[in-house]
Write a protein that holds these residues in place. Structure first.
Motif, mmCIF file in Angstrom:
data_model
loop_
_atom_site.group_PDB
_atom_site.id
_atom_site.type_symbol
_atom_site.label_atom_id
_atom_site.label_comp_id
_atom_site.label_asym_id
_atom_site.label_seq_id
_atom_site.Cartn_x
_atom_site.Cartn_y
_atom_site.Cartn_z
ATOM 1 N N GLU A 1 72.715 12.656 56.392
ATOM 2 C CA GLU A 1 73.565 13.404 55.769
ATOM 3 C C GLU A 1 73.594 14.734 56.354
ATOM 4 O O GLU A 1 74.917 15.342 56.462
ATOM 5 N N ASN A 2 72.510 15.238 56.471
ATOM 6 C CA ASN A 2 72.610 16.603 57.017
ATOM 7 C C ASN A 2 72.522 16.760 58.833
ATOM 8 O O ASN A 2 72.643 17.996 59.189
ATOM 9 N N PHE A 3 72.130 15.891 59.504
ATOM 10 C CA PHE A 3 71.921 15.767 60.860
ATOM 11 C C PHE A 3 73.063 14.959 61.560
ATOM 12 O O PHE A 3 73.477 15.276 62.717
ATOM 13 N N LEU A 4 73.558 13.911 61.175
ATOM 14 C CA LEU A 4 74.216 12.834 61.747
ATOM 15 C C LEU A 4 75.628 13.237 61.222
ATOM 16 O O LEU A 4 76.455 12.162 61.136
ATOM 17 N N SER A 5 76.012 14.335 60.672
ATOM 18 C CA SER A 5 77.566 14.801 60.276
ATOM 19 C C SER A 5 78.247 14.729 61.414
ATOM 20 O O SER A 5 77.793 15.461 62.308
ATOM 21 N N PRO A 6 79.323 14.232 61.367
ATOM 22 C CA PRO A 6 80.404 14.701 62.594
ATOM 23 C C PRO A 6 80.754 15.913 62.673
ATOM 24 O O PRO A 6 80.867 16.601 63.773
ATOM 25 N N ASP A 7 80.660 16.615 61.726
ATOM 26 C CA ASP A 7 81.112 18.198 61.635
ATOM 27 C C ASP A 7 79.876 18.780 62.206
ATOM 28 O O ASP A 7 80.022 19.751 63.030
ATOM 29 N N VAL A 8 78.689 18.474 61.654
ATOM 30 C CA VAL A 8 77.422 19.084 62.407
ATOM 31 C C VAL A 8 77.449 18.754 63.723
ATOM 32 O O VAL A 8 76.963 19.798 64.596
ATOM 33 N N ILE A 9 77.487 17.670 64.246
ATOM 34 C CA ILE A 9 77.509 17.376 65.675
ATOM 35 C C ILE A 9 78.420 18.108 66.447
ATOM 36 O O ILE A 9 78.225 18.800 67.471
ATOM 37 N N ARG A 10 79.694 18.105 66.159
ATOM 38 C CA ARG A 10 80.661 18.781 66.624
ATOM 39 C C ARG A 10 80.315 20.332 66.710
ATOM 40 O O ARG A 10 80.634 21.025 67.851
ATOM 41 N N THR A 11 80.038 20.902 65.675
ATOM 42 C CA THR A 11 79.698 22.454 65.800
ATOM 43 C C THR A 11 78.389 22.705 66.512
ATOM 44 O O THR A 11 78.599 23.726 67.474
ATOM 45 N N ARG A 12 77.499 21.748 66.677
ATOM 46 C CA ARG A 12 76.439 22.058 67.486
ATOM 47 C C ARG A 12 76.825 21.992 68.931
ATOM 48 O O ARG A 12 76.184 22.736 69.691
ATOM 49 N N LEU A 13 77.446 20.778 69.233
ATOM 50 C CA LEU A 13 77.783 20.684 70.721
ATOM 51 C C LEU A 13 78.736 21.754 71.015
ATOM 52 O O LEU A 13 78.794 22.240 72.369
ATOM 53 N N HIS A 14 79.856 22.077 70.314
ATOM 54 C CA HIS A 14 80.453 23.213 70.641
ATOM 55 C C HIS A 14 79.819 24.588 71.190
ATOM 56 O O HIS A 14 80.307 25.344 71.870
ATOM 57 N N ALA A 15 78.916 24.737 70.066
ATOM 58 C CA ALA A 15 77.894 26.221 70.317
ATOM 59 C C ALA A 15 77.236 25.946 71.823
ATOM 60 O O ALA A 15 76.943 27.084 72.299
ATOM 61 N N ALA B 1 80.236 12.050 70.663
ATOM 62 C CA ALA B 1 78.853 12.029 69.718
ATOM 63 C C ALA B 1 79.427 11.888 68.330
ATOM 64 O O ALA B 1 78.665 11.185 67.554
ATOM 65 N N ALA B 2 80.654 12.272 67.929
ATOM 66 C CA ALA B 2 81.157 12.375 66.681
ATOM 67 C C ALA B 2 81.666 10.699 66.388
ATOM 68 O O ALA B 2 81.367 9.996 65.308
ATOM 69 N N TYR B 3 82.157 10.024 67.396
ATOM 70 C CA TYR B 3 82.572 8.499 67.293
ATOM 71 C C TYR B 3 80.746 7.782 67.018
ATOM 72 O O TYR B 3 80.953 6.804 66.114
#
Length: 469
Positions: free
Chosen positions: A153-167, A403-405
């Motif tokens: 829920e907190n680390f494998l969320s698509p939004d979290v992954i996208r935000t982290r990779l974008h940064a 990653a989101a997929y």
């Protein structure tokens, strides 16, 4: 009050470890990928036991035992202080004794309460089956499931992954890194090693079967007559066939010159039996001379009528290959007969061995064209990525989408790696392993409880005396 480690030592002596308790059967969950991940995590004997006690773990356990002795010693100390202060108070030593006794008494309460809380995490205090104790051994599987859900829920969320990779700006970082020749050389070397390894693992029989089947299926599905017709048409238009005609005429002329006797004998042998032999000989000589003259004229005369007839025949044949259904069908039948012949199939299959040997040799040679081109391509890609913001954005978008997929479609399978692995661990062994890693810090809770309890007791006693209680 020293804590008893004998149960833990006994479990270790019995050799308990992963695989003895699976928790609900230990069956991997989450589909094919879950089975792969779960099987890799929970299979007994698969590699090094992740729960085995290492030398570092044993050192941590010794540190835990030292802290237990320190915390228990502090409890004994405040107990002794309480006894002495109580004796002094009853002996008329003065008001100070009451303050010390109150502080020591509260310190004992705090120490005992925190000892109970810390011990209850790993075992039953004093061996008594008190409810809500031995939490880790009893709720190991639930803790694993909760940990897996928390990570999902907190680390494998698509939004979290996208935000982290974008940064991270992977496009810019990778481009800058690849732009250095030494890094490009390293990547090229690693790719060559991986390529050699992959080609070594592949079985020749399997690859040959796949290649043969693919080539045969492709050849069967693709009609070749129209393509052959267009190619022959262009060759005739460009006059490319004339060199072949020149070669055939020259070789045929030379052959006739060298085998004149054979040609004449063949003609004489086909004559009727009632003709005189001298007539057969004259006919053979005449036929041979006419053939030789004909081939000589074709060889030496570019505008010979026979050459024009060949041009016309080839042009008509090219048209038939493209447009005539009967001709196209006959070519397809001939193609099928040729492609399915055993020797042709063997040739197709054996091509893999030659290709593999060529690729392996090129991968091993640092100066091969393959490695030089791969290195140049990677270096060019790195320079482009480091300087082109649009390309960087594309790479970032690809990485984020990929990653989101993965986390969207395989989050359950990935988190099952945690839950299934924890479920495969032995409960008592797991408890001792966790205690070895965090037990030293937990003993500080006992020490802090003793100190804070003493201070709280002193404050309460002081306030009580001040209010006249």
């Amino acid at each position: 009050m020293a804590e008893d480690d004998r149960s833990g030592e006994g479990a270790r002596a019995r050799g308990t470890g992963p695989g003895e308790q699976r928790g609900g059967g230990g069956a991997p969950r989450g589909g094919a990928l879950g089975a792969l991940l779960g099987g890799a995590a929970g299979a007994p004997g698969a590699g090094v036991d992740p729960m085995a006690f290492t030398a570092a773990d044993e050192e941590k356990r010794r540190g835990v035992r030292r802290m237990k002795v320190t915390a228990t010693g502090l409890l004994v100390l405040v107990a002794v202080v309480y006894a002495l202060a109580t004796w002094a108070e009853h002996s008329g030593a003065g008001a100070w004794a009451g303050y010390v006794a109150a502080a020591a008494e509260a310190g004992m309460v705090g120490a005992l309460a925190d000892w109970f809380a810390v011990t209850a995490l790993f075992r039953h205090p004093l061996g008594l089956p008190i409810p809500h104790t031995a939490i880790i051994p009893r709720k190991k599987d639930q803790l694993g499931a909760s940990l897996g859900a928390f990570v999902g829920e907190n680390f494998l969320s698509p939004d979290v992954i996208r935000t982290r990779l974008h940064a991270l700006r992977l496009g810019s970082r990778v481009g800058t890194w690849l732009a250095h020749p030494e890094n490009t050389d390293r990547v090229t070397s690693e790719l060559s090693t991986a390529l050699r390894g992959a080609l070594t693992v592949l079985r020749d029989n399997d690859v040959q079967a796949v290649v043969g089947e693919a080539v045969t299926r492709r050849a069967d599905a693709q009609e070749i007559a129209p393509g052959l017709g267009r190619m022959l048409e262009r060759i005739v238009e460009d006059g490319g066939h004339r060199r072949v005609v020149d070669l055939v005429c020259s070789r045929a002329h030379d052959w006739l010159v060298l085998h004149s006797d054979q040609v004449m004998n063949a003609v004489q042998g086909g004559a009727p039996g009632w003709t005189p032999r001298f007539v057969d000989k004259r006919v053979g000589e005449r036929v041979y001379k006419e053939l030789l003259r004909f081939l000589t004229e074709m060889r030496d005369m570019p505008d010979h009528p026979a050459r024009a007839a060949i041009d016309t025949f080839l042009a008509d044949f090219a048209t038939d290959l493209r447009t005539d259904p009967d001709t196209r069908a006959r070519v397809e039948r001939l193609k099928s007969e040729i492609i399915h012949r055993p020797e042709v199939q063997d040739l197709i299959a054996s091509a893999w061995s030659a290709v593999r040997a060529m690729i392996v040799a090129a991968a091993e040679d640092e100066q091969s064209e393959l490695r030089l081109r791969a290195r140049a391509a990677l270096l060019s890609l790195g320079n482009r990525m480091s300087a082109d913001p649009r390309l960087q954005d594309k790479v970032d978008g690809w990485a984020e989408s990929a990653a989101a997929y993965v986390v969207t479609n395989y989050r359950a399978q990935i988190t099952s790696l945690i839950t299934d692995t924890v479920a495969s661990w032995d409960a008592e062994h797991t408890s001792r392993k966790i205690e070895a890693h965090i037990g030293r810090d937990l003993q500080f809770i006992r020490i802090n409880g003793t100190v804070v309890g003493s201070l709280a007791g002193l404050v309460i006693h002081t306030v009580s005396r001040g209010l006249g209680a």
